[in-house]
Scaffold this active site. Structure first.
Site, mmCIF file in Angstrom:
data_model
loop_
_atom_site.group_PDB
_atom_site.id
_atom_site.type_symbol
_atom_site.label_atom_id
_atom_site.label_comp_id
_atom_site.label_asym_id
_atom_site.label_seq_id
_atom_site.Cartn_x
_atom_site.Cartn_y
_atom_site.Cartn_z
ATOM 1 N N THR A 13 0.843 -1.186 0.000
ATOM 2 C CA THR A 13 0.000 0.000 0.000
ATOM 3 C C THR A 13 0.879 1.237 0.000
ATOM 4 O OG1 THR A 13 -1.820 1.162 1.109
ATOM 5 C CG2 THR A 13 -0.166 0.138 2.516
ATOM 6 N N LYS A 18 -3.623 3.720 6.045
ATOM 7 C CA LYS A 18 -3.807 2.273 6.116
ATOM 8 C C LYS A 18 -2.603 1.595 6.779
ATOM 9 C CE LYS A 18 -5.810 0.102 2.715
ATOM 10 N NZ LYS A 18 -6.077 -0.599 1.420
ATOM 11 N N ASP A 79 -7.514 -5.777 0.085
ATOM 12 C CA ASP A 79 -8.428 -5.039 -0.775
ATOM 13 C C ASP A 79 -9.751 -5.012 -0.047
ATOM 14 O OD1 ASP A 79 -8.682 -3.624 -3.321
ATOM 15 O OD2 ASP A 79 -10.244 -5.090 -3.735
ATOM 16 N N SER A 80 -10.340 -3.852 -0.009
ATOM 17 C CA SER A 80 -11.564 -3.714 0.764
ATOM 18 C C SER A 80 -12.496 -2.743 0.074
ATOM 19 C CB SER A 80 -11.255 -3.238 2.190
ATOM 20 O OG SER A 80 -10.585 -1.991 2.164
ATOM 21 N N PHE A 162 -10.909 7.105 7.226
ATOM 22 C CA PHE A 162 -10.735 7.523 5.835
ATOM 23 C C PHE A 162 -11.773 6.797 4.989
ATOM 24 C CE2 PHE A 162 -7.931 3.994 6.771
ATOM 25 C CZ PHE A 162 -8.024 3.146 5.692
ATOM 26 N N GLY A 163 -11.796 7.065 3.700
ATOM 27 C CA GLY A 163 -12.759 6.420 2.822
ATOM 28 C C GLY A 163 -14.186 6.787 3.186
ATOM 29 N N ASP A 165 -15.712 6.024 5.951
ATOM 30 C CA ASP A 165 -15.915 6.023 7.394
ATOM 31 C C ASP A 165 -16.880 7.101 7.886
ATOM 32 O OD1 ASP A 165 -14.404 3.789 7.925
ATOM 33 O OD2 ASP A 165 -12.589 4.893 8.472
#
Length: 209
Positions: A13, A18, A79-80, A162-163, A165
């Protein structure tokens, strides 16, 4: 950090958030693990491979295989994504580029909220899904999965995480992931579950004292 700490595993990454999150998850299950034991893709100056898989597992393995080959170290990757029930599991593996710009967190969640605008609260169920993998230089591969169920809010809240969230409330919680303390989030998260399952394999890489 001790000078003799050397990387034992490469982490595929370039996302600093992360890296910190996964290190915090792993060190609770891997006594003696230090930050210097993790070599990130950025540290290795490794380009991101094309993630052409059709599942979380496939994309995680693509990243880990490429980094293991480049560094000669065992490599871990994940991977999510976010799976929304009424959208048939979307954005899924396309979560990070849902708006068309990879990694634009704000644009991604704003587009998703717009697409969900007319969906009533009772039908806003969603889940975060994570595949965490380890690939050894000799080709051995391990895959672990983690899932965190919950629901989507109508407005972002919170500055942590992040993302997606800021628009996700996990089952059993009353605030978004971005409002949770990091240790609370890690204890229940999809990534936490997947990497805790992977932790014994990382622990086995530590040099014996």
């Amino acid at each position: 950090m001790a000078e003799d700490v050397r990387p034992i595993v490469a982490f595929a990454t370039h996302n600093a958030h992360k890296i910190d999150e996964v290190y915090d998850i792993l060190r609770e299950r891997v006594p003696g693990l230090e930050r210097g034991h993790l070599l990130s893709a950025a540290d290795a100056d490794a380009p991101a491979p094309v993630e052409c898989g059709i599942s979380y597992q496939e994309n995680a393995l693509i990243k880990a295989r490429a980094l293991a080959e480049r560094t000669g170290l065992p490599a871990i990757a994940d991977d999510s994504g976010l799976s929304v029930d009424v959208m048939g599991g979307a954005p899924g593996i396309f979560s990070a580029l849902w708006s068309g710009r990879h990694g634009d967190d704000r644009a991604n969640l704003e587009l998703l909220l717009a697409q969900m605008e007319d969906i009533p609260d009772a039908n806003r169920q969603a889940a975060f899904v994570c595949a965490a993998v380890m690939v050894q230089p000799d080709g051995r591969e391990i895959v672990e999965m983690g899932i965190m169920g919950g629901r989507l809010t109508r407005e972002p809240a919170g500055a942590a995480g992040f993302g997606y969230d800021p628009i996700f409330v996990a089952s059993g919680q009353c605030v978004t992931n971005a409002e949770l303390e990091p240790d609370v989030k890690n204890a229940i998260s999809h990534r936490g579950g997947a990497f805790r399952a992977l932790a014994p394999h990382v622990a086995a890489l530590l040099p014996r004292r």
